[in-house]
Design a protein around this motif. Sequence first.
Motif, mmCIF file in Angstrom:
data_model
loop_
_atom_site.group_PDB
_atom_site.id
_atom_site.type_symbol
_atom_site.label_atom_id
_atom_site.label_comp_id
_atom_site.label_asym_id
_atom_site.label_seq_id
_atom_site.Cartn_x
_atom_site.Cartn_y
_atom_site.Cartn_z
ATOM 1 N N ASN A 1 26.042 -0.206 -7.319
ATOM 2 C CA ASN A 1 25.124 0.657 -8.067
ATOM 3 C C ASN A 1 23.867 -0.033 -8.584
ATOM 4 O OD1 ASN A 1 26.529 3.130 -7.799
ATOM 5 N ND2 ASN A 1 27.983 2.499 -9.377
ATOM 6 N N TYR A 2 23.925 -1.340 -8.854
ATOM 7 C CA TYR A 2 22.715 -2.010 -9.326
ATOM 8 C C TYR A 2 21.558 -1.874 -8.328
ATOM 9 C CZ TYR A 2 24.643 -4.289 -13.524
ATOM 10 O OH TYR A 2 25.166 -4.546 -14.775
ATOM 11 N N PRO A 3 21.803 -2.076 -7.023
ATOM 12 C CA PRO A 3 20.700 -1.880 -6.078
ATOM 13 C C PRO A 3 20.178 -0.443 -6.069
ATOM 14 C CG PRO A 3 22.442 -3.171 -5.069
ATOM 15 C CD PRO A 3 22.999 -2.645 -6.355
ATOM 16 N N ARG A 4 21.046 0.534 -6.255
ATOM 17 C CA ARG A 4 20.614 1.931 -6.312
ATOM 18 C C ARG A 4 19.717 2.177 -7.521
ATOM 19 N NH1 ARG A 4 24.428 5.172 -3.221
ATOM 20 N NH2 ARG A 4 26.236 3.904 -2.628
ATOM 21 N N ALA B 1 18.945 -7.933 -7.219
ATOM 22 C CA ALA B 1 18.995 -8.882 -6.105
ATOM 23 C C ALA B 1 19.599 -10.216 -6.524
ATOM 24 C CB ALA B 1 17.597 -9.087 -5.532
ATOM 25 N N SER B 2 19.381 -10.620 -7.772
ATOM 26 C CA SER B 2 19.943 -11.883 -8.240
ATOM 27 C C SER B 2 21.412 -11.751 -8.609
ATOM 28 C CB SER B 2 19.151 -12.397 -9.446
ATOM 29 O OG SER B 2 19.391 -11.595 -10.599
ATOM 30 N N ALA B 3 21.815 -10.572 -9.081
ATOM 31 C CA ALA B 3 23.180 -10.385 -9.574
ATOM 32 C C ALA B 3 24.181 -10.078 -8.472
ATOM 33 C CB ALA B 3 23.203 -9.266 -10.614
ATOM 34 N N VAL C 1 21.456 -3.658 -16.804
ATOM 35 C CA VAL C 1 21.248 -4.370 -15.539
ATOM 36 C C VAL C 1 20.448 -5.648 -15.800
ATOM 37 C CG1 VAL C 1 20.229 -4.256 -13.237
ATOM 38 C CG2 VAL C 1 21.336 -2.223 -14.208
ATOM 39 N N ARG C 2 19.380 -5.496 -16.568
ATOM 40 C CA ARG C 2 18.555 -6.661 -16.904
ATOM 41 C C ARG C 2 19.362 -7.698 -17.695
ATOM 42 N NH1 ARG C 2 15.153 -2.388 -18.681
ATOM 43 N NH2 ARG C 2 13.561 -1.839 -17.139
ATOM 44 N N ARG C 3 20.152 -7.218 -18.630
ATOM 45 C CA ARG C 3 20.928 -8.139 -19.477
ATOM 46 C C ARG C 3 21.970 -8.889 -18.662
ATOM 47 N NH1 ARG C 3 21.300 -8.492 -24.939
ATOM 48 N NH2 ARG C 3 23.099 -9.627 -25.756
ATOM 49 N N TYR C 4 22.636 -8.197 -17.760
ATOM 50 C CA TYR C 4 23.641 -8.841 -16.905
ATOM 51 C C TYR C 4 22.992 -9.940 -16.074
ATOM 52 C CZ TYR C 4 27.407 -9.295 -13.449
ATOM 53 O OH TYR C 4 28.416 -9.785 -12.642
#
Length: 262
Positions: A86-89, A108-110, A59-62
């Motif tokens: 799923n990232y927000p979850r 939130a940025s992605a 998630v961080r890398r994306y």
Amino acid sequence: MRVALFVTCVNDTLYPHTGQAVVALLERLGVEVDFPPAQTCCGQPQFNTGYRHETEPLVRRYAAAFREYDYVVTPSGSCAAMVRDNYPRIGAKASAEGRGEELTEAAASAVPKTYELTEFLLDVLGVTDVGAYYPHTVTYHPTCHGLRMLGLGDRPRRLLEHVRGIELRELAGADECCGFGGTFAVKNAAVSAAMGADKARAIADTGAETICAVDNSCLMHIGGTLARQGAAARPVHIAEILAATEDAPPSAARAAVEGSPR
């Protein structure tokens, strides 16, 4: 407008012609596309198998890989849904554990900048006729992530309807899962194969030359089943159909990639 291609693992490894088709299509529409080399997996295989903590670095890398872009376009409803749903979850669960500020910010940025290809074409560029030419009979399978998680609705079909030379044929039970489901196909192989066989028979019944979808993962499963059944229909990603023109049919682009040295 700064636009980046998120090609995804499946396309990068097995279907590079799909990524090339996205770039060719968008450039034809006047969009300059970048490919940030720092991109890797979105983390869907790990997350769907229950390895949430192992997904967090991805998630961080994306978010970091695409930080400088206004839009991230991907030829995968499945991977777009992973980011958007799923990232927000993941961020929320990490936050509840007292360590989620960074992940929440990354999500939130992605999320707002990530678009599946057909969404980007209709919702951002506002086009339905992309100047494509594909003189074949085609049936369309709406994949589960695109249909249920992203809510693509009729976007893919609206684009296909404006392709010159195409003949669209209705697919019975189109909204039923093809049986792939990523790790589902591994954990529940017999059920997955049975669902794939049902889908393949429905496709064969249309008599279409081509089965198209917004996910090559589903098309891989469907295509393998069709081949084992001896059906004539072949899987083609919607990006390749939309990128095709009279001067550049998809078969030529695909042959160039598959015939190139590895």
